[in-house]
Scaffold this motif. Sequence first.
Motif, PDB file in Angstrom:
ATOM      1  N   ARG A  88      53.082  25.809  38.622  1.00 27.24           N
ATOM      2  CA  ARG A  88      52.613  24.433  38.723  1.00 27.24           C
ATOM      3  C   ARG A  88      52.100  24.146  40.132  1.00 27.24           C
ATOM      4  O   ARG A  88      51.050  23.513  40.305  1.00 27.24           O
ATOM      5  CB  ARG A  88      53.734  23.459  38.359  1.00 27.24           C
ATOM      6  CG  ARG A  88      53.253  22.043  38.245  1.00 27.24           C
ATOM      7  CD  ARG A  88      54.312  21.049  37.774  1.00 27.24           C
ATOM      8  NE  ARG A  88      55.442  21.668  37.114  1.00 27.24           N
ATOM      9  CZ  ARG A  88      56.701  21.231  37.208  1.00 27.24           C
ATOM     10  NH1 ARG A  88      56.969  20.164  37.926  1.00 27.24           N
ATOM     11  NH2 ARG A  88      57.678  21.827  36.574  1.00 27.24           N
ATOM     12  N   ALA A  89      52.830  24.624  41.143  1.00 27.21           N
ATOM     13  CA  ALA A  89      52.394  24.430  42.535  1.00 27.21           C
ATOM     14  C   ALA A  89      51.051  25.111  42.773  1.00 27.21           C
ATOM     15  O   ALA A  89      50.153  24.537  43.413  1.00 27.21           O
ATOM     16  CB  ALA A  89      53.449  24.974  43.498  1.00 27.21           C
ATOM     17  N   ASN A  90      50.893  26.327  42.259  1.00 29.45           N
ATOM     18  CA  ASN A  90      49.624  27.039  42.424  1.00 29.45           C
ATOM     19  C   ASN A  90      48.481  26.303  41.746  1.00 29.45           C
ATOM     20  O   ASN A  90      47.385  26.186  42.303  1.00 29.45           O
ATOM     21  CB  ASN A  90      49.728  28.464  41.875  1.00 29.45           C
ATOM     22  CG  ASN A  90      50.610  29.347  42.724  1.00 29.45           C
ATOM     23  OD1 ASN A  90      50.859  29.073  43.899  1.00 29.45           O
ATOM     24  ND2 ASN A  90      51.121  30.413  42.121  1.00 29.45           N
ATOM     25  N   LYS A  91      48.716  25.796  40.543  1.00 28.80           N
ATOM     26  CA  LYS A  91      47.669  25.078  39.809  1.00 28.80           C
ATOM     27  C   LYS A  91      47.248  23.815  40.547  1.00 28.80           C
ATOM     28  O   LYS A  91      46.055  23.535  40.679  1.00 28.80           O
ATOM     29  CB  LYS A  91      48.142  24.728  38.398  1.00 28.80           C
ATOM     30  CG  LYS A  91      48.189  25.908  37.462  1.00 28.80           C
ATOM     31  CD  LYS A  91      48.752  25.523  36.111  1.00 28.80           C
ATOM     32  CE  LYS A  91      48.903  26.751  35.228  1.00 28.80           C
ATOM     33  NZ  LYS A  91      49.550  26.419  33.953  1.00 28.80           N
ATOM     34  N   ILE A  92      48.201  23.049  41.018  1.00 32.23           N
ATOM     35  CA  ILE A  92      47.854  21.801  41.682  1.00 32.23           C
ATOM     36  C   ILE A  92      47.158  22.073  43.012  1.00 32.23           C
ATOM     37  O   ILE A  92      46.221  21.369  43.391  1.00 32.23           O
ATOM     38  CB  ILE A  92      49.079  20.873  41.833  1.00 32.23           C
ATOM     39  CG1 ILE A  92      48.647  19.438  42.131  1.00 32.23           C
ATOM     40  CG2 ILE A  92      50.038  21.343  42.887  1.00 32.23           C
ATOM     41  CD1 ILE A  92      48.114  18.701  40.969  1.00 32.23           C
ATOM     42  N   LYS A  93      47.600  23.119  43.716  1.00 33.01           N
ATOM     43  CA  LYS A  93      46.932  23.489  44.970  1.00 33.01           C
ATOM     44  C   LYS A  93      45.503  23.934  44.697  1.00 33.01           C
ATOM     45  O   LYS A  93      44.570  23.524  45.400  1.00 33.01           O
ATOM     46  CB  LYS A  93      47.699  24.595  45.693  1.00 33.01           C
ATOM     47  CG  LYS A  93      47.052  25.005  47.008  1.00 33.01           C
ATOM     48  CD  LYS A  93      47.908  25.966  47.809  1.00 33.01           C
ATOM     49  CE  LYS A  93      47.925  27.325  47.183  1.00 33.01           C
ATOM     50  NZ  LYS A  93      48.563  28.344  48.045  1.00 33.01           N
ATOM     51  N   ASN A  94      45.299  24.742  43.667  1.00 31.08           N
ATOM     52  CA  ASN A  94      43.958  25.194  43.318  1.00 31.08           C
ATOM     53  C   ASN A  94      43.058  24.021  42.932  1.00 31.08           C
ATOM     54  O   ASN A  94      41.881  23.988  43.308  1.00 31.08           O
ATOM     55  CB  ASN A  94      44.001  26.228  42.195  1.00 31.08           C
ATOM     56  CG  ASN A  94      44.588  27.550  42.642  1.00 31.08           C
ATOM     57  OD1 ASN A  94      44.596  27.865  43.835  1.00 31.08           O
ATOM     58  ND2 ASN A  94      45.099  28.317  41.692  1.00 31.08           N
ATOM     59  N   GLU A  95      43.601  23.079  42.181  1.00 32.04           N
ATOM     60  CA  GLU A  95      42.822  21.899  41.811  1.00 32.04           C
ATOM     61  C   GLU A  95      42.431  21.104  43.051  1.00 32.04           C
ATOM     62  O   GLU A  95      41.296  20.649  43.180  1.00 32.04           O
ATOM     63  CB  GLU A  95      43.581  21.023  40.820  1.00 32.04           C
ATOM     64  CG  GLU A  95      43.619  21.575  39.421  1.00 32.04           C
ATOM     65  CD  GLU A  95      42.230  21.810  38.842  1.00 32.04           C
ATOM     66  OE1 GLU A  95      41.354  20.928  38.982  1.00 32.04           O
ATOM     67  OE2 GLU A  95      42.020  22.881  38.254  1.00 32.04           O
ATOM     68  N   TRP A  96      43.376  20.915  43.952  1.00 35.87           N
ATOM     69  CA  TRP A  96      43.069  20.212  45.201  1.00 35.87           C
ATOM     70  C   TRP A  96      41.942  20.922  45.946  1.00 35.87           C
ATOM     71  O   TRP A  96      40.975  20.297  46.379  1.00 35.87           O
ATOM     72  CB  TRP A  96      44.308  20.114  46.089  1.00 35.87           C
ATOM     73  CG  TRP A  96      43.965  19.580  47.449  1.00 35.87           C
ATOM     74  CD1 TRP A  96      43.626  20.296  48.560  1.00 35.87           C
ATOM     75  CD2 TRP A  96      43.863  18.208  47.833  1.00 35.87           C
ATOM     76  NE1 TRP A  96      43.348  19.468  49.605  1.00 35.87           N
ATOM     77  CE2 TRP A  96      43.480  18.166  49.190  1.00 35.87           C
ATOM     78  CE3 TRP A  96      44.072  17.004  47.155  1.00 35.87           C
ATOM     79  CZ2 TRP A  96      43.303  16.980  49.883  1.00 35.87           C
ATOM     80  CZ3 TRP A  96      43.898  15.819  47.856  1.00 35.87           C
ATOM     81  CH2 TRP A  96      43.509  15.811  49.194  1.00 35.87           C
ATOM     82  N   ASN A  97      42.103  22.225  46.116  1.00 32.92           N
ATOM     83  CA  ASN A  97      41.115  23.000  46.878  1.00 32.92           C
ATOM     84  C   ASN A  97      39.750  22.991  46.211  1.00 32.92           C
ATOM     85  O   ASN A  97      38.719  22.942  46.893  1.00 32.92           O
ATOM     86  CB  ASN A  97      41.608  24.424  47.108  1.00 32.92           C
ATOM     87  CG  ASN A  97      42.773  24.462  48.082  1.00 32.92           C
ATOM     88  OD1 ASN A  97      43.000  23.520  48.838  1.00 32.92           O
ATOM     89  ND2 ASN A  97      43.521  25.553  48.059  1.00 32.92           N
ATOM     90  N   ASN A  98      39.704  23.026  44.889  1.00 36.46           N
ATOM     91  CA  ASN A  98      38.421  22.950  44.174  1.00 36.46           C
ATOM     92  C   ASN A  98      37.740  21.599  44.392  1.00 36.46           C
ATOM     93  O   ASN A  98      36.521  21.540  44.518  1.00 36.46           O
ATOM     94  CB  ASN A  98      38.606  23.185  42.678  1.00 36.46           C
ATOM     95  CG  ASN A  98      38.920  24.632  42.350  1.00 36.46           C
ATOM     96  OD1 ASN A  98      38.611  25.528  43.114  1.00 36.46           O
ATOM     97  ND2 ASN A  98      39.573  24.843  41.216  1.00 36.46           N
ATOM     98  N   LYS A  99      38.524  20.543  44.454  1.00 36.63           N
ATOM     99  CA  LYS A  99      37.961  19.215  44.613  1.00 36.63           C
ATOM    100  C   LYS A  99      37.758  18.825  46.077  1.00 36.63           C
ATOM    101  O   LYS A  99      37.082  17.840  46.365  1.00 36.63           O
ATOM    102  CB  LYS A  99      38.851  18.191  43.920  1.00 36.63           C
ATOM    103  CG  LYS A  99      38.836  18.347  42.423  1.00 36.63           C
ATOM    104  CD  LYS A  99      39.745  17.361  41.734  1.00 36.63           C
ATOM    105  CE  LYS A  99      39.634  17.620  40.226  1.00 36.63           C
ATOM    106  NZ  LYS A  99      40.455  16.734  39.445  1.00 36.63           N
ATOM    107  N   ILE A 104      40.853  22.216  52.482  1.00 39.52           N
ATOM    108  CA  ILE A 104      41.716  23.025  51.596  1.00 39.52           C
ATOM    109  C   ILE A 104      43.138  23.128  52.127  1.00 39.52           C
ATOM    110  O   ILE A 104      43.403  22.970  53.319  1.00 39.52           O
ATOM    111  CB  ILE A 104      41.128  24.428  51.353  1.00 39.52           C
ATOM    112  CG1 ILE A 104      41.124  25.259  52.630  1.00 39.52           C
ATOM    113  CG2 ILE A 104      39.753  24.358  50.733  1.00 39.52           C
ATOM    114  CD1 ILE A 104      40.868  26.720  52.375  1.00 39.52           C
ATOM    115  N   ILE A 105      44.011  23.392  51.203  1.00 41.92           N
ATOM    116  CA  ILE A 105      45.409  23.695  51.503  1.00 41.92           C
ATOM    117  C   ILE A 105      45.542  25.206  51.390  1.00 41.92           C
ATOM    118  O   ILE A 105      45.286  25.769  50.335  1.00 41.92           O
ATOM    119  CB  ILE A 105      46.353  22.971  50.527  1.00 41.92           C
ATOM    120  CG1 ILE A 105      46.191  21.453  50.672  1.00 41.92           C
ATOM    121  CG2 ILE A 105      47.786  23.414  50.739  1.00 41.92           C
ATOM    122  CD1 ILE A 105      46.913  20.655  49.617  1.00 41.92           C
ATOM    123  N   PRO A 106      45.929  25.867  52.487  1.00 40.22           N
ATOM    124  CA  PRO A 106      46.003  27.343  52.450  1.00 40.22           C
ATOM    125  C   PRO A 106      47.111  27.871  51.548  1.00 40.22           C
ATOM    126  O   PRO A 106      48.039  27.206  51.241  1.00 40.22           O
ATOM    127  CB  PRO A 106      46.257  27.743  53.891  1.00 40.22           C
ATOM    128  CG  PRO A 106      46.515  26.513  54.656  1.00 40.22           C
ATOM    129  CD  PRO A 106      46.235  25.324  53.778  1.00 40.22           C
TER     130      PRO A 106
END
Length: 106
Positions: A88-99, A104-106
Amino acid sequence: MNTGDLTRLLAIIPKVKVNRITALEIAVSLGYSQDNQQVETRQLIEYAISQGHLIVSDNRGYWITSDKGEMGNYIQSLESRANEIQNRANKIKNEWNNKNPNNIIP
């Protein structure tokens, strides 16, 4: 946490799964807050575990186990939940970084 609270916890927590006790029941017995999360109770249980007490739980309560199968199931459940949280953390971080490609969040 203090040793008195730990002693009281260990006196009320069952030694077999069939007699498991909920966090709310523990909170009531110890005179802790009875809010929805039972934060004090869960902190005391974590402290007891850190002191070597084999407290396990399921969705119906806590107990102390000496059964290898119960412990194996509990460890497997914890590992599965940890994996789900990491995913879940990876998915939300990836969504943030895509948007937010410029922030970005490293």
